[in-house]
Design an enzyme around this catalytic site. Structure first.
Site, PDB file in Angstrom:
ATOM      1  N   LYS A   1       0.832  -1.203   0.000  1.00  0.00           N
ATOM      2  CA  LYS A   1       0.000   0.000   0.000  1.00  0.00           C
ATOM      3  C   LYS A   1       0.870   1.257   0.000  1.00  0.00           C
ATOM      4  CE  LYS A   1      -2.882  -3.235   0.146  1.00  0.00           C
ATOM      5  NZ  LYS A   1      -4.061  -3.657   0.826  1.00  0.00           N
TER       6      LYS A   1
HETATM    7  C1  LIG Z   1      -4.749  -4.922   1.304  1.00  0.00           C
HETATM    8  C2  LIG Z   1      -6.212  -5.025   1.369  1.00  0.00           C
HETATM    9  C3  LIG Z   1      -6.883  -5.514   2.507  1.00  0.00           C
HETATM   10  C4  LIG Z   1      -6.155  -6.164   3.686  1.00  0.00           C
HETATM   11  O1  LIG Z   1      -5.231  -5.374   4.331  1.00  0.00           O
HETATM   12  P1  LIG Z   1      -4.113  -6.109   5.255  1.00  0.00           P
HETATM   13  O2  LIG Z   1      -3.414  -4.977   5.919  1.00  0.00           O
HETATM   14  O3  LIG Z   1      -3.234  -6.899   4.347  1.00  0.00           O
HETATM   15  O4  LIG Z   1      -4.836  -6.973   6.228  1.00  0.00           O
HETATM   16  C5  LIG Z   1      -8.265  -5.479   2.521  1.00  0.00           C
HETATM   17  N1  LIG Z   1      -8.974  -5.011   1.471  1.00  0.00           N
HETATM   18  C6  LIG Z   1      -8.374  -4.556   0.357  1.00  0.00           C
HETATM   19  C7  LIG Z   1      -9.210  -4.023  -0.752  1.00  0.00           C
HETATM   20  C8  LIG Z   1      -6.983  -4.559   0.261  1.00  0.00           C
HETATM   21  O5  LIG Z   1      -6.403  -4.122  -0.870  1.00  0.00           O
END
Ligand SMILES: *Cc1c(COP(=O)(O)O)cnc(C)c1O
Length: 368
Positions: free
Chosen positions: A180
């Site tokens: 992210k």
């Molecule tokens: C990355 C992501 C998640 C999960 O986040 P984590 O920090 O890996 O638990 C949930 N929803 C979407 C759309 C994502 O891209």
């Protein structure tokens, strides 16, 4: 090798992490508070609660809103699997809705058909950093008395109509995973406009705790979803320079859109003004073998991967609900089959972008 992403970690970020190590205050200290305050001001929401992952944020959001067994929650069929897993984790049932293939986001016109007397909430996803039609979602939710939990896991800094995503719903979940835009290694954030709800979230993330002066009580069976200060210190500086990180991401996306324009039958992402470009996601022509495309790109030292899942087609959901995805969610099924994420991160240089563009063109030509 040009990987899918490289986290934007500065020397100052590293110093900040080392500062936490030197201080000995590793959990729930000043850095968690600093990160929460910075995010709240960026998002324009009353409160931000830091947790240990984006999935933990989604789980706590549903728990704090009282979603549980017997309830249905509307989710897009195309997203990262965690969107639906959070619904399963509270014992509720996901009601899948197809996406709009132009935006990769929930097709809001199909939401009314998924609402039943059991529907309690809707989780719109701002997929890949592209803001969804959140106004239409909140309008429908208000008309039907539904809660809205924005899955903004990959959309920190994205805006809809000039307003930050994550500030529209009852709650919004962000992820700080290395894929992210802002990363803590692992971590998550909950944006919360309601002070009472924020208190409940803070308690739930910390075993259900309530402090009254020097006394400590436990009112709920809570979780340990705390974020460490080490992780918060890593993310805090990135959060502070988010506008610059986003500007560079937009520049790279513009170069991709120009460089790949008119490229065979490659479908390029819609370039909305408020897109935060966490991922540059294209859809390959049906005739192209994606596995071979990924291998060819790897051969040219370019990382790429499928973008997201058609969740109801994944084994757990297929065994439990047995939904005919090709028929019911054709756009989600097609994007899951033909979608491809390309490298995009602020440290990418112009030459890197040009190399990916020519690599993609060559790999496509290779399959003609
Ligand atoms: C990355 C992501 C998640 C999960 O986040 P984590 O920090 O890996 O638990 C949930 N929803 C979407 C759309 C994502 O891209």
């Amino acid at each position: 090798m040009i990987p899918l992403t490289i986290p934007d970690i500065s020397e100052a970020d590293i110093e900040r992490v080392v500062g936490v190590l030197r201080s000995g205050m590793l959990v729930q200290g000043q850095e968690v508070e600093a990160l929460e305050r910075c995010a709240a001001s960026l998002l324009g929401v009353g409160d931000v609660v830091a947790v240990s992952s984006g999935t933990a944020a989604l789980h706590l959001a549903l728990r704090s809103l009282g979603v549980g067994p017997g309830d249905e929650v509307i989710v897009p069929a195309f997203s990262f699997i965690a969107t639906a897993n959070a619904v399963e984790l509270v014992g509720a049932t996901p009601a899948f809705v197809d996406i709009d293939p132009a935006t990769f986001n929930i097709n809001v016109r199909q939401v009314p058909g998924a609402i039943t007397p059991k529907t309690k909430a809707i989780i719109p996803v701002h997929e890949f950093g592209m803001p969804c039609d959140i106004d239409a979602v909140t309008e429908l939710a208000a008309a039907h008395g539904l809660r809205v939990v924005e899955d903004a896991a990959c959309a920190i800094g994205a805006k809809h109509g000039g307003r930050p995503v994550g500030s529209f719903g009852d709650l919004a979940a962000f992820s700080l995973h290395p894929r992210k835009t802002v990363t803590a290694g692992e971590g998550g954030l909950l944006a919360c406009p309601d002070a009472g709800l924020a208190r409940r979230l803070r308690s739930l993330r910390n075993h259900g705790i309530r402090t009254a002066g020097a006394e400590v009580h436990f009112d709920m069976a809570g979780f340990n979803y705390r974020l460490t200060d080490v992780a918060a210190a890593l993310a805090a500086g990135q959060m502070e320079r988010l506008p610059a990180l986003l500007e560079r991401r937009r520049e790279i996306a513009r170069n991709y859109l120009q460089g790949l324009a008119g490229c065979d039958d490659l479908r390029l992402p819609a370039g909305a003004a408020g897109h935060s470009w966490q991922t540059f996601h294209v859809v390959l022509p049906e005739s192209v073998d994606r596995a071979k495309m990924i291998a060819d790109l790897r051969g040219a030292e370019i990382g790429s991967n499928r973008g997201a899942q058609c969740i109801p087609a994944e084994a757990y959901y297929q065994e439990k609900y047995r939904l005919d995805c090709e028929r019911r969610f054709p756009a989600a099924a097609s994007c899951a089959k033909h979608g491809l994420a390309l490298p995009l991160y602020p440290k990418m240089g112009e030459a890197d972008v040009a190399h990916v563009v020519s690599g993609v063109r060559d790999a496509l030509a290779n399959q003609q």
